[in-house]
Scaffold this active site. Structure first.
Site, PDB file in Angstrom:
ATOM      1  N   HIS A 378       0.792  -1.230   0.000  1.00 46.55           N
ATOM      2  CA  HIS A 378       0.000   0.000   0.000  1.00 46.55           C
ATOM      3  C   HIS A 378       0.822   1.277   0.000  1.00 46.55           C
ATOM      4  CE1 HIS A 378      -4.151  -1.522   0.534  1.00 46.55           C
ATOM      5  NE2 HIS A 378      -3.530  -2.559   1.074  1.00 46.55           N
ATOM      6  N   LYS A 569      -8.889  13.979   4.162  1.00 44.39           N
ATOM      7  CA  LYS A 569      -8.025  12.792   4.178  1.00 44.39           C
ATOM      8  C   LYS A 569      -7.118  12.955   5.395  1.00 44.39           C
ATOM      9  CE  LYS A 569      -6.576  14.017  -0.008  1.00 44.39           C
ATOM     10  NZ  LYS A 569      -6.661  12.764  -0.721  1.00 44.39           N
ATOM     11  N   ARG A 570      -6.343  11.911   5.752  1.00 43.20           N
ATOM     12  CA  ARG A 570      -5.424  12.072   6.868  1.00 43.20           C
ATOM     13  C   ARG A 570      -4.484  13.259   6.620  1.00 43.20           C
ATOM     14  NH1 ARG A 570      -5.588   8.133  11.108  1.00 43.20           N
ATOM     15  NH2 ARG A 570      -3.675   9.141  11.765  1.00 43.20           N
ATOM     16  N   LYS A 575       0.659  14.436   1.562  1.00 43.55           N
ATOM     17  CA  LYS A 575      -0.623  14.775   0.934  1.00 43.55           C
ATOM     18  C   LYS A 575      -0.724  16.276   0.654  1.00 43.55           C
ATOM     19  CE  LYS A 575      -2.955  10.864   3.210  1.00 43.55           C
ATOM     20  NZ  LYS A 575      -3.541  10.040   2.132  1.00 43.55           N
ATOM     21  N   THR A 677      -8.530   6.648  -2.585  1.00 44.38           N
ATOM     22  CA  THR A 677      -9.874   6.163  -2.908  1.00 44.38           C
ATOM     23  C   THR A 677     -10.871   7.300  -2.712  1.00 44.38           C
ATOM     24  OG1 THR A 677      -9.949   5.235  -0.674  1.00 44.38           O
ATOM     25  CG2 THR A 677      -9.596   3.698  -2.494  1.00 44.38           C
ATOM     26  N   LYS A 681     -14.382   8.617  -4.833  1.00 44.77           N
ATOM     27  CA  LYS A 681     -15.688   8.926  -4.231  1.00 44.77           C
ATOM     28  C   LYS A 681     -16.172  10.294  -4.696  1.00 44.77           C
ATOM     29  CE  LYS A 681     -14.251   6.136  -0.338  1.00 44.77           C
ATOM     30  NZ  LYS A 681     -13.532   6.143   0.956  1.00 44.77           N
TER      31      LYS A 681
END
Ligand code: D6G
Length: 843
Positions: A378, A569-570, A575, A677, A681
């Site tokens: 992952h 998101k985290r 990110k 993911t 969405k």
């Protein structure tokens, strides 16, 4: 003019919510009242809202029971190959509405609850999220369970029943504060304890090599108590099982040990054993080498493998009779999928069972083991890769360490034969990393012990082959596969956005819900004004609903006509929430400079949890809240720019905000986000994406056409080239005035007037040691955001792009992902056939 429909009439019209069962309304009411009486032991004079929720949950659960028993019976009779998805995380969220959707009960339940004078949404809101996950990896496991059941696969999710899931995030004075997630406090109506299947799990002890074989002795035993949760497929009468283990101290725990200070202390010490399943480690993409975590990893693996082998041997329902003794056919009947390296100990544990307990030869055992196991990677981030110190393993699992050494000896022997004299290669490929502390590289163990290794998006799988696992790819190229992630369209469209699901169904029918590729039929309608109008209308309704929710829950007022620009998101440096912050500050400075210009209004919302020990991530949250304080209170700005930090982002909040979003921020440094993911969405729910060519964004752009996304910034090749040439943040800072202004404001206390150097660690990082090259993408990002703002002013063109995106989502159904796992890794065939329903429809 026809009379407008009442809410009840509207509900009845909605086909995607299941017309079937409207005639069940009176049955549902009877059963609801029966549960209120017999299960909750209340009447309507004293019942609380929570009692009503439990009565409803039990009423809906009744419809699962017969299907569940039937399905499991069916598996014993037909003896199909079974797949076991082993995961330390299952981020399930709520269960009630999802069950109603999959069983086509939503309409009937809505009507029954309405007739009972209760409010469905209010009852649903009482359910706690099952937050047994951190982010993408755990939510993926949950989507996979839905798809496996919907595709009729004999599948099981195996994990840990954490007493405390991911913490609840509170924002206090702008900072994240963690609160324990006591999700089981009021009981969990969806689980069934199965004490009859309790299993012992051994720890510590020592290894004896005797003429009769190897024995692991003097161990400490903890019991694993399973709790089963039903996993219904979408309208196919299949109900699979998620089995989560809870740690129980044995009755004689510590009692034989005279050193512990007697009986009372021995009873108190039972907690130590039971702590194994106490709490989820709240790290996303970060390895924390704690002994308790290693215990959790082995605990789930050891209990699960016993269960798998018991079920393999006794293929007769409800019987303990052994009908199969020969384990050599295990790979034909069992597939084990390892969700990251977290359950990697399954490999040495299976070897231990086959060699030490079942007395197979090493060669035979190894053949069975590798043909049974498969591994999903992952992440390529080095700080996330599990490397367990050998001294920890030696102490906790001495026999497993011996087995790992033997696996490594044989593995290196093979490599040495293939590459004589290449010692550096042996060092690189070893499962054992030497150094001041010797460690086991768990990814290497998984690759060697599996027949298939996959990444989670094409670009990520390519990176694995080219870099992290290059040496392994060279010797076993056929082992390496790609399985691009997906999401379940049931939860992430039908359930969370019924309005959109219905608008689509009106055009193309509702078969797309189990066959998402059919969304491409919408391409016929891209120029159809009525569809454009309907899609825009649904979005506006969702935005209004979310605005009302924010106002009610958090007392914040937002402009529902502004663009909802969302990054949820985290919180993690890779990110790049900080890139988003720099854009916000740039917009703010521009508005201040030209206050009379006709700016495209935006509400920028950022949400996500920071790992409690991740200093920079917590400071990023503080920066976002600080920017919000300044921007939101500046009268010059008004409601043309608002910055909201969304507290406690979780599955349920995702279900609310994603349908209401216009713009989806997917802006990681190329090469760092394995798939994502959330990106899918948003796409499915009619938001446009601004993103880098990273993870599944690449495939989203390929499916929808790059011109229908806002793609910007460095590609992986550019990042690699910059790694070679060197990244110089100061060069960007000195050259780009708007960037310099924003950084000077952060550094100079503009957003933290009470403490000017509050953000010095962030400033220092961005300027001097930014691994994720935020400034290198700043200009491209700002330009791209300008294009976003311009297009938003043309609602028709915007919505057309939205339709292209929705129509191109088929690939991102987890049904497609799971079908590929089934055919290409597990050797199983998915099926959309229904299995017979039980005779009593209630069951
Ligand atoms: C689930 C459903 C139940 C079944 C049980 C045990 O709780 O009907 O009896 O699983 O199934 P196995 O562990 O024997 O497969």
């Amino acid at each position: 003019m026809p009379k407008p429909l009442t809410d009840q009439e509207k509900r009845k019209q909605i086909s995607v919510r299941g017309l079937a069962g409207v005639e069940n309304v009176s049955d549902l009411k009877t059963n609801f009242n029966r549960h209120l009486h017999f299960t909750l032991v209340k009447d309507r004079n004293v019942a609380t809202k929570r009692d009503y929720y439990f009565a409803l949950a039990n009423t809906v659960r009744d419809h699962l029971v017969g299907r569940w028993i039937r399905t499991q019976q069916h598996y014993y009779e037909k003896d199909p190959k079974r797949v076991y998805y082993l995961s330390l995380e299952f981020y399930m969220g709520r269960t009630l509405q999802n069950t109603m959707v999959n069983l086509a009960l939503e309409n009937a339940c809505d009507e029954a609850i309405y007739q009972l004078g209760l409010d469905m949404e209010e009852l649903q809101d009482i359910e706690e999220d099952a937050g047994l996950g951190n982010g993408g990896l755990g939510r993926l496991a949950a989507c996979f369970l839905d798809s496996m059941a919907s595709l009729g696969l004999a599948a099981y999710g195996y994990g840990i029943r954490y007493e405390f899931g991911i913490f609840n995030q509170k924002i206090v004075n702008g900072w994240q504060v963690e609160e324990a997630d006591d999700w089981l406090r009021y009981g969990n109506p969806w689980e069934k304890a199965r004490p009859e299947y309790m299993r012992p799990v051994h720890f510590y002890g020592r290894v004896e090599h005797t003429p009769e074989g190897v024995k692991w002795v003097d161990t400490q035993v903890v019991l694993a108590l399973p709790y089963d949760t039903p996993i219904p497929g979408y309208r196919n009468n299949v109900v699979n099982t998620m089995r989560l283990w809870s740690a129980k101290a044995p009755c004689d725990f510590n009692l034989k040990d005279f050193n512990v200070g007697g009986y009372i202390q021995a009873v108190l010490d039972r907690n130590l054993a039971e702590n194994i399943s106490r709490v989820l480690y709240p790290n996303d993409n970060f390895f924390e080498g704690k002994e308790l975590r290693l215990k959790q990893e082995y605990f789930v693996v050891a209990a699960t493998l016993q269960d798998i082998i018991r079920r393999f041997k006794s293929s007769k329902f409800g019987s303990t009779e052994v009908v199969r003794v020969d384990l050599s056919t295990l790979p034909e009947k069992v597939a084990i999928q390892l969700n990251d390296t977290h359950p990697a100990m399954a490999i040495p544990e299976l070897m231990r069972i086959l060699v030490d307990t079942e007395h197979l030869t090493w060669e035979k055992a190894w053949d069975i083991c590798t043909r049974t196991c498969a591994y999903t990677n992952h992440t390529v981030l080095p700080e996330a890769l599990e490397r367990w110190p050998t001294d920890l393993l030696q102490n906790l699992l001495p026999r497993h360490l011996e087995i790992i050494y033997e696996i490594n000896r044989r593995h290196l022997e093979r490599i040495a034969k293939l590459y004589p004299g290449d010692d550096d290669r042996l060092r690189r490929m070893s499962l054992v990393e030497e150094g001041h502390q010797k460690k086991i590289n768990m990814a290497h163990l998984c690759i060697v012990g599996s027949h298939a290794v996959n990444g989670v998006a094409r670009i990520h799988s390519d990176i694995l082959k080219a870099t992290l696992f290059k040496d392994f790819y060279e010797v076993d190229p056929d082992k390496f596969q790609n399985k691009t992630n997906g999401i379940t369209p049931r939860r992430w469209l039908v359930m969370c956005n019924p309005g959109l699901a219905e608008v689509i169904a009106e055009r193309i029918g509702d078969d797309y819900i189990r066959d998402l590729d059919q969304l491409k039929k919408l391409l016929e309608f891209v120029d159809d004004d009525s569809l454009i109008c309907d899609i825009a209308k649904i979005k506006q309704e969702n935005k209004l609903k979310f605005s009302a929710y924010l106002e009610e829950q958090y007392k914040v007022k937002i402009n529902p006509n502004s663009m909802f620009d969302v990054q949820v998101k985290r919180i993690h440096e890779y990110k790049r929430q900080l890139l988003n912050c720099l854009h916000i500050i740039t917009l703010y400075n521009r508005i201040k400079k030209e206050p009379n210009k006709d700016w495209t209004p935006r509400t920028i919302m950022i949400g996500g949890k920071a790992a409690p020990g991740y200093h920079t991530a917590k400071l990023i949250i503080r920066l976002i809240t600080a920017i919000g304080e300044i921007v939101n209170n500046d009268p010059v700005v008004g409601d043309r720019l608002k910055v909201i930090f969304l507290e406690n982002y979780k599955v349920t909040l995702a279900e609310r905000i994603i349908p209401a979003s216009d713009l989806s921020e997917q802006i990681s440094t190329a090469g760092t986000e394995a798939s994502g993911t959330g990106n899918m969405k948003f796409m499915l729910n009619g938001a446009l994406t601004i993103g880098t060519m990273d993870g599944a964004n690449v495939e989203m752009a390929e499916e929808a056409g790059e011109e229908n996304l806002f793609i910007f910034g460095m590609r992986v090749e550019d990042v690699e080239a910059m790694d070679k040439s060197g990244y110089d943040a100061m060069e960007y800072y000195n050259r780009i005035p708007e960037l310099k202004q924003a950084m000077d404001q952060i550094a100079g206390g503009f957003f933290s007037p009470d403490q000017h150097d509050l953000f010095k660690d962030i400033v220092n990082m961005l300027l001097h040691h930014d691994r994720f090259k935020v400034f290198a993408d700043y200009e491209a990002y700002i330009k791209c955001q300008d294009k976003v703002s311009a297009l938003y002013r043309n609602p028709k063109e915007w919505t057309k792009k939205v339709i292209y995106n929705i129509a191109s989502c088929g690939k991102f159904s987890s049904d497609r992902t799971i079908s590929q796992y089934a055919r290409e890794i597990w050797g199983m065939e998915p099926s959309l056939e229904k299995i017979p329903a039980p005779d009593d429809p209630r069951q």
